[in-house]
Write an enzyme that holds these catalytic residues in place. Structure first.
Site, PDB file in Angstrom:
ATOM      1  N   LYS A   8       0.833  -1.218   0.000  1.00 27.93           N
ATOM      2  CA  LYS A   8       0.000   0.000   0.000  1.00 27.93           C
ATOM      3  C   LYS A   8       0.864   1.264   0.000  1.00 27.93           C
ATOM      4  O   LYS A   8       0.599   2.199  -0.749  1.00 27.93           O
ATOM      5  CB  LYS A   8      -0.915   0.038   1.241  1.00 27.93           C
ATOM      6  CG  LYS A   8      -1.902  -1.108   1.324  1.00 27.93           C
ATOM      7  CD  LYS A   8      -2.854  -0.945   2.512  1.00 27.93           C
ATOM      8  CE  LYS A   8      -2.142  -1.031   3.862  1.00 27.93           C
ATOM      9  NZ  LYS A   8      -1.674  -2.380   4.210  1.00 27.93           N
ATOM     10  N   ARG A  83      -9.920   0.912   8.171  1.00 22.53           N
ATOM     11  CA  ARG A  83      -9.456  -0.446   8.453  1.00 22.53           C
ATOM     12  C   ARG A  83     -10.476  -1.236   9.243  1.00 22.53           C
ATOM     13  O   ARG A  83     -10.211  -2.404   9.558  1.00 22.53           O
ATOM     14  CB  ARG A  83      -8.212  -0.314   9.306  1.00 22.53           C
ATOM     15  CG  ARG A  83      -6.980  -0.971   8.774  1.00 22.53           C
ATOM     16  CD  ARG A  83      -5.887  -0.551   9.741  1.00 22.53           C
ATOM     17  NE  ARG A  83      -4.684  -1.268   9.623  1.00 22.53           N
ATOM     18  CZ  ARG A  83      -3.630  -0.854   8.917  1.00 22.53           C
ATOM     19  NH1 ARG A  83      -3.693   0.218   8.174  1.00 22.53           N
ATOM     20  NH2 ARG A  83      -2.527  -1.543   8.954  1.00 22.53           N
ATOM     21  N   ARG A 122      11.730  -6.977   5.207  1.00 17.65           N
ATOM     22  CA  ARG A 122      11.871  -5.565   4.852  1.00 17.65           C
ATOM     23  C   ARG A 122      12.534  -4.772   5.990  1.00 17.65           C
ATOM     24  O   ARG A 122      12.469  -5.143   7.152  1.00 17.65           O
ATOM     25  CB  ARG A 122      10.533  -4.942   4.459  1.00 17.65           C
ATOM     26  CG  ARG A 122       9.643  -4.595   5.614  1.00 17.65           C
ATOM     27  CD  ARG A 122       8.383  -3.890   5.141  1.00 17.65           C
ATOM     28  NE  ARG A 122       7.487  -3.649   6.252  1.00 17.65           N
ATOM     29  CZ  ARG A 122       6.293  -3.097   6.137  1.00 17.65           C
ATOM     30  NH1 ARG A 122       5.839  -2.758   4.946  1.00 17.65           N
ATOM     31  NH2 ARG A 122       5.540  -2.910   7.191  1.00 17.65           N
ATOM     32  N   ARG A 152      11.226  -2.618  11.400  1.00 12.80           N
ATOM     33  CA  ARG A 152      10.127  -1.951  12.090  1.00 12.80           C
ATOM     34  C   ARG A 152       9.729  -2.822  13.271  1.00 12.80           C
ATOM     35  O   ARG A 152       9.654  -4.042  13.138  1.00 12.80           O
ATOM     36  CB  ARG A 152       8.951  -1.812  11.107  1.00 12.80           C
ATOM     37  CG  ARG A 152       8.296  -0.456  11.158  1.00 12.80           C
ATOM     38  CD  ARG A 152       7.320  -0.284  10.035  1.00 12.80           C
ATOM     39  NE  ARG A 152       6.019  -0.882  10.331  1.00 12.80           N
ATOM     40  CZ  ARG A 152       4.975  -0.782   9.518  1.00 12.80           C
ATOM     41  NH1 ARG A 152       5.073  -0.127   8.370  1.00 12.80           N
ATOM     42  NH2 ARG A 152       3.837  -1.347   9.834  1.00 12.80           N
ATOM     43  N   ARG A 163      -0.923  -9.066  13.171  1.00  8.34           N
ATOM     44  CA  ARG A 163      -1.449  -8.061  12.237  1.00  8.34           C
ATOM     45  C   ARG A 163      -2.268  -8.722  11.129  1.00  8.34           C
ATOM     46  O   ARG A 163      -3.296  -8.194  10.704  1.00  8.34           O
ATOM     47  CB  ARG A 163      -0.305  -7.245  11.628  1.00  8.34           C
ATOM     48  CG  ARG A 163       0.234  -6.179  12.607  1.00  8.34           C
ATOM     49  CD  ARG A 163       1.619  -5.707  12.236  1.00  8.34           C
ATOM     50  NE  ARG A 163       1.704  -5.056  10.954  1.00  8.34           N
ATOM     51  CZ  ARG A 163       2.837  -4.950  10.244  1.00  8.34           C
ATOM     52  NH1 ARG A 163       3.966  -5.470  10.711  1.00  8.34           N
ATOM     53  NH2 ARG A 163       2.824  -4.339   9.094  1.00  8.34           N
TER      54      ARG A 163
HETATM   55  P1  ADP Z   1       0.574  -2.313   7.724  1.00  8.96           P
HETATM   56  O1  ADP Z   1      -0.574  -2.012   6.819  1.00  8.96           O
HETATM   57  O2  ADP Z   1       1.727  -2.903   7.002  1.00  8.96           O
HETATM   58  O3  ADP Z   1       0.176  -3.078   8.969  1.00  8.96           O
HETATM   59  P2  ADP Z   1       0.640   0.445   8.643  1.00  8.96           P
HETATM   60  O4  ADP Z   1       1.839   1.292   8.682  1.00  8.96           O
HETATM   61  O5  ADP Z   1      -0.493   0.839   7.759  1.00  8.96           O
HETATM   62  O6  ADP Z   1       1.186  -0.987   8.277  1.00  8.96           O
HETATM   63  O7  ADP Z   1       0.061   0.285  10.117  1.00  8.96           O
HETATM   64  C1  ADP Z   1       0.875  -0.044  11.216  1.00  8.96           C
HETATM   65  C2  ADP Z   1       0.061  -0.028  12.517  1.00  8.96           C
HETATM   66  O8  ADP Z   1      -0.493   1.293  12.717  1.00  8.96           O
HETATM   67  C3  ADP Z   1      -1.153  -0.954  12.557  1.00  8.96           C
HETATM   68  O9  ADP Z   1      -0.801  -2.275  12.934  1.00  8.96           O
HETATM   69  C4  ADP Z   1      -2.026  -0.241  13.606  1.00  8.96           C
HETATM   70  O10 ADP Z   1      -1.568  -0.488  14.929  1.00  8.96           O
HETATM   71  C5  ADP Z   1      -1.787   1.223  13.301  1.00  8.96           C
HETATM   72  N1  ADP Z   1      -2.775   1.746  12.322  1.00  8.96           N
HETATM   73  C6  ADP Z   1      -2.520   2.207  11.075  1.00  8.96           C
HETATM   74  N2  ADP Z   1      -3.666   2.584  10.452  1.00  8.96           N
HETATM   75  C7  ADP Z   1      -4.674   2.335  11.327  1.00  8.96           C
HETATM   76  C8  ADP Z   1      -6.083   2.483  11.284  1.00  8.96           C
HETATM   77  N3  ADP Z   1      -6.719   2.963  10.196  1.00  8.96           N
HETATM   78  N4  ADP Z   1      -6.804   2.108  12.377  1.00  8.96           N
HETATM   79  C9  ADP Z   1      -6.211   1.637  13.467  1.00  8.96           C
HETATM   80  N5  ADP Z   1      -4.883   1.453  13.585  1.00  8.96           N
HETATM   81  C10 ADP Z   1      -4.119   1.796  12.535  1.00  8.96           C
END
Ligand code: ADP
Length: 207
Positions: A8, A83, A122, A152, A163
């Site tokens: 994404k 999400r 990564r 990360r 996740r």
């Molecule tokens: P990925 O999609 O690879 O898990 P992101 O960087 O989008 O990575 O998200 C990392 C973390 O940030 C998620 O596991 C969550 O804890 C938090 N997060 C990101 N976007 C949201 C969201 N829309 N709602 C709730 N938590 C979020």
């Protein structure tokens, strides 16, 4: 949209340049807040490190504020939001109040076995957050700013599994929610080179 590791962020950045759009990544926004040590960052940290979602009302508030600050007519890419179904409902209310609408939902489709490998290999820049990924584990310095590459904290195997579980429970149903709405959901095969996948997204958006 797409599971963790679907690409994404990578595809969102390219699309942002192509469309001359503003991209809001909730993950990046929360990581920035964490780095800056704000109240929001401290609150988000425990959830993120555990691979759990930050509470809906918090994330909806963050996105709502960002959208309200935009100049009229700006094109926006939302990356990693909504999400959950309550987030999708929250976004619908924000857009309705602003007289705006979603043009499309882009869903990157990648099988689970591929995701675990991508996430555990990564690395990200410790300073500017630029992603480094490839066939093997990237080493050396950040291509953008020369700082150290690190893993990360939520890319450790146990957190990656959590996740992915959260994605299936909370985020996959959002796609069904959009399928029942007037918004088009564009299913994009997320396997291939970065450029190939970007081309697929642009073609579908232009169609
Ligand atoms: P990925 O999609 O690879 O898990 P992101 O960087 O989008 O990575 O998200 C990392 C973390 O940030 C998620 O596991 C969550 O804890 C938090 N997060 C990101 N976007 C949201 C969201 N829309 N709602 C709730 N938590 C979020």
């Amino acid at each position: 949209m797409g599971p963790p590791g679907a690409g994404k962020g990578t595809q969102g950045e390219l699309l942002e340049q192509h469309l001359d759009a503003v991209r809001y990544s909730t993950g990046d926004m929360l990581r920035d807040a964490r780095r800056a040590g704000t109240d929001l960052g401290r609150l988000a940290q425990t959830y993120m490190d555990a691979g759990e979602l930050v509470p809906d009302e918090v994330v909806i508030g963050v996105v709502g504020e960002a959208l309200a600050a935009l100049s009229p007519g700006a094109s926006v890419i939302l990356d990693g939001f909504p999400r959950t179904i309550p987030q999708a409902e929250g976004l619908a209310l924000i857009l309705e109040a602003a007289g705006q609408r979603l043009d499309a939902v882009v869903n990157l489709v990648v099988p689970e076995e591929e995701l675990v490998g991508r996430l555990s290999s990564r690395r990200v820049c410790s300073e500017c957050g630029t992603l480094a990924s490839g066939e093997s584990v990237p080493s050396g310095a950040c291509a953008a700013c020369g700082s150290d590459l690190v893993q990360r904290s939520d890319d450790q195997p146990d957190t990656v599994r959590r996740r992915l579980g959260v994605y299936l429970e909370e985020t996959a149903p959002v796609l069904e929610w959009y399928a029942d709405s007037p918004v088009d959901v564009l299913e994009i095969d997320g396997i291939g080179s970065v450029a190939e996948i970007q081309d697929r997204i642009r073609e579908r958006l232009a169609a």
